[in-house]
Design an enzyme around this catalytic site. Structure first.
Site, PDB file in Angstrom:
ATOM      1  CB  SER A  11      -0.929  -0.067   1.215  1.00  0.00           C
ATOM      2  OG  SER A  11      -1.900   0.934   1.160  1.00  0.00           O
ATOM      3  CG  HIS A  38      -4.382  -0.987  -0.633  1.00  0.00           C
ATOM      4  ND1 HIS A  38      -4.143  -0.963   0.714  1.00  0.00           N
ATOM      5  CD2 HIS A  38      -5.022  -2.156  -0.869  1.00  0.00           C
ATOM      6  CE1 HIS A  38      -4.615  -2.059   1.274  1.00  0.00           C
ATOM      7  NE2 HIS A  38      -5.146  -2.808   0.332  1.00  0.00           N
ATOM      8  CG  ASP A 131      -5.837  -5.475   2.866  1.00  0.00           C
ATOM      9  OD1 ASP A 131      -6.214  -6.608   3.242  1.00  0.00           O
ATOM     10  OD2 ASP A 131      -5.977  -5.068   1.697  1.00  0.00           O
TER      11      ASP A 131
END
Lengths: 186, 279
Positions: A11, A38, A131
């Site tokens: 991310s 992401h 995540d």
């Protein structure tokens, strides 16, 4: 078909790391690599082009039910969850975001660990949320290898710390070590 | 929790026997994932779920809605909408009427997106717009045309990209505000579609798995985006055949940007980049 598979989740702060890794892999790299990253909502396009410039390997945003080939890098398309399924196919879904994320790293990792078991190498990179922690745990529990980017090296260490907390990881590596590790698998 | 294949088959069988819904040709993994989520949400086990499905019609309807995925957004994938605006719709400019079907329209955002685009191209008046979905609750939301504002700020970004920008000429900025089509109600945290967008669409419940066409007309354009990804090859193929039958000659089929037509039926269509034409 390849003997091993690599899945990478990242991310915030992971884009440069991914670029470095991809640019270091040789053109004959045989393992399929799945990237679940992401992206900022307003930068949904141009991502694959930016990654492709540096990579000698083909990078695709797969279609639903696409067959997985050796030596190809699969980037989870923006706004879809990407599942890696039995029978070497990819499935996409528009189910709601999980932990504010679509693609969800957890979902991709969990599906890949179910399909590939001990043949899977899961790698979690820099990121600002949690995540991927459950996903890496699933990789480990299915007999795969769990790798985390060294938190000291991460631009944002929340994601790697969460992964380290959730499971007993096999390797904590900096970017260059990740590259060396991946090259040895080929 | 990993649901076993036998359990999946039993659930599909239970639903099939107790209702008209048939999930036999659903993508197996996708169905399993939805069931896993339902088991967590309802705190039931497989036996409990099956028992309830058998005993309560209302519960069954609720579960069917939970199994089907309803995610959609205004102008999802702006580059697809650019293709519609600059490549697809100009072909219909001279035509007197245009029939459009949104198959699996969910909560209606795509119907509103298309209506906005048609209105900007002065084509809305001559369009007949039809929209269907399996989920009656979703259809009610579609008819109402009210969406949460706070979680959907990207609707406005998407609108600006599609309606206000010209990807072929970056210097051109078209001065049309979002509020021409939606009222923004900050106190209720709502985006509300204006009446001009609500006059045309006709909404009907349809189960794509067993009903071919509930509107009894043919279409120039069929939208079916991110619906068939939840089905297996055979069912996808059947539905592509059905769309083929219900399209006018040279009619256009628009799928999600990461869906592709596989199998024998693809020979009946011409792939044109991001969309398909009936041969």
């Amino acid at each position: 078909m390849a003997q091993k598979y690599v899945i990478i989740g990242g991310s915030a702060g992971s884009f440069q790391v991914v670029t470095q890794i991809l640019s270091a892999l040789p053109a004959n790299y045989d393992l399929p690599i799945f990237l679940c990253l992401h992206r900022l909502k307003h930068i949904r396009t141009g991502f694959i082009e930016a990654l492709s410039i540096k990579s000698m390997l083909p990078i695709v945003e797969p279609d639903d039910k696409e067959h997985i080939r050796s030596g190809t890098i699969y980037l989870a398309p923006a706004n879809y969850h990407m599942y890696i399924e039995l029978g070497n196919t990819i499935a996409l879904s528009t189910e709601p975001s999980i932990n504010h994320s679509r693609p969800s790293i957890d979902l991709s990792f969990i599906s890949a660990s179910y399909s590939y078991k001990e043949k899977l190498i899961g790698i979690i990179l820099s990121g600002a949320n949690k995540d991927g922690a459950q996903g890496l745990k699933a990789v480990k529990e299915s007999g795969g290898i769990a790798v985390v980017q060294s938190p000291d090296e991460c631009q944002v260490k929340t994601m790697t710390m969460a992964a380290i907390k959730a499971t007993q990881v096999d390797h904590i590596l900096n970017t260059q070590q990740i590259i060396d590790f991946l090259k040895k698998l080929n | 929790m990993q649901v076993e294949k036998d359990d999946i088959l039993r659930i599909i069988d239970t639903i099939k026997k107790a209702s008209s819904y048939d999930f036999t040709d659903y993508s197996e993994k996708s169905f399993a994932r939805r069931i896993e989520k339902i088991l967590i949400d309802t705190k039931l086990d497989i036996e409990g779920l099956i028992k309830q499905l058998k005993s309560s019609k209302e519960f069954l309807e609720h579960i069917v809605k939970e199994i089907t995925v309803n995610t959609t957004e205004l102008f999802r994938d702006p580059k697809m909408w650019h293709t519609i605006k600059y490549r697809i719709l100009p072909r219909f400019q001279e035509q007197d009427t245009i029939n459009i079907w949104h198959a699996g329209c969910s909560t209606g955002q795509e119907v509103y997106s298309m209506s906005i685009l048609l209105n900007e191209m002065n084509m809305l008046d001559k369009c007949n717009i039809f929209a269907s979905d399996l989920n009656l609750d979703a259809l009610e939301i579609a008819k109402r045309g009210e969406y949460k504002y706070r979680f959907n700020v990207e609707y406005i970004d998407n609108f600006n990209k599609v309606i206000r920008q010209n990807p072929y000429n970056f210097e051109e900025v078209i001065d049309i505000p979002f509020t021409k089509y939606f009222d923004i109600d900050l106190t209720k945290d709502l985006l509300k579609a204006k009446p001009i967008l609500k006059q045309k669409p006709i909404y009907r419940k349809q189960d794509l798995v067993r009903e071919d066409n509930v509107f009894y007309t043919k279409f120039d354009i069929i939208f079916c985006r991110n619906v068939l990804i939840y089905f297996n090859y055979d069912l996808q193929n059947r539905i592509f055949e059905n769309f083929h039958k219900n399209l006018f000659n040279k009619g256009t089929l628009i799928l999600g940007i990461h869906e592709s037509m596989l199998g024998p039926v693809s020979s009946k269509y011409i792939k044109k980049g991001m969309y398909y034409l009936k041969k």
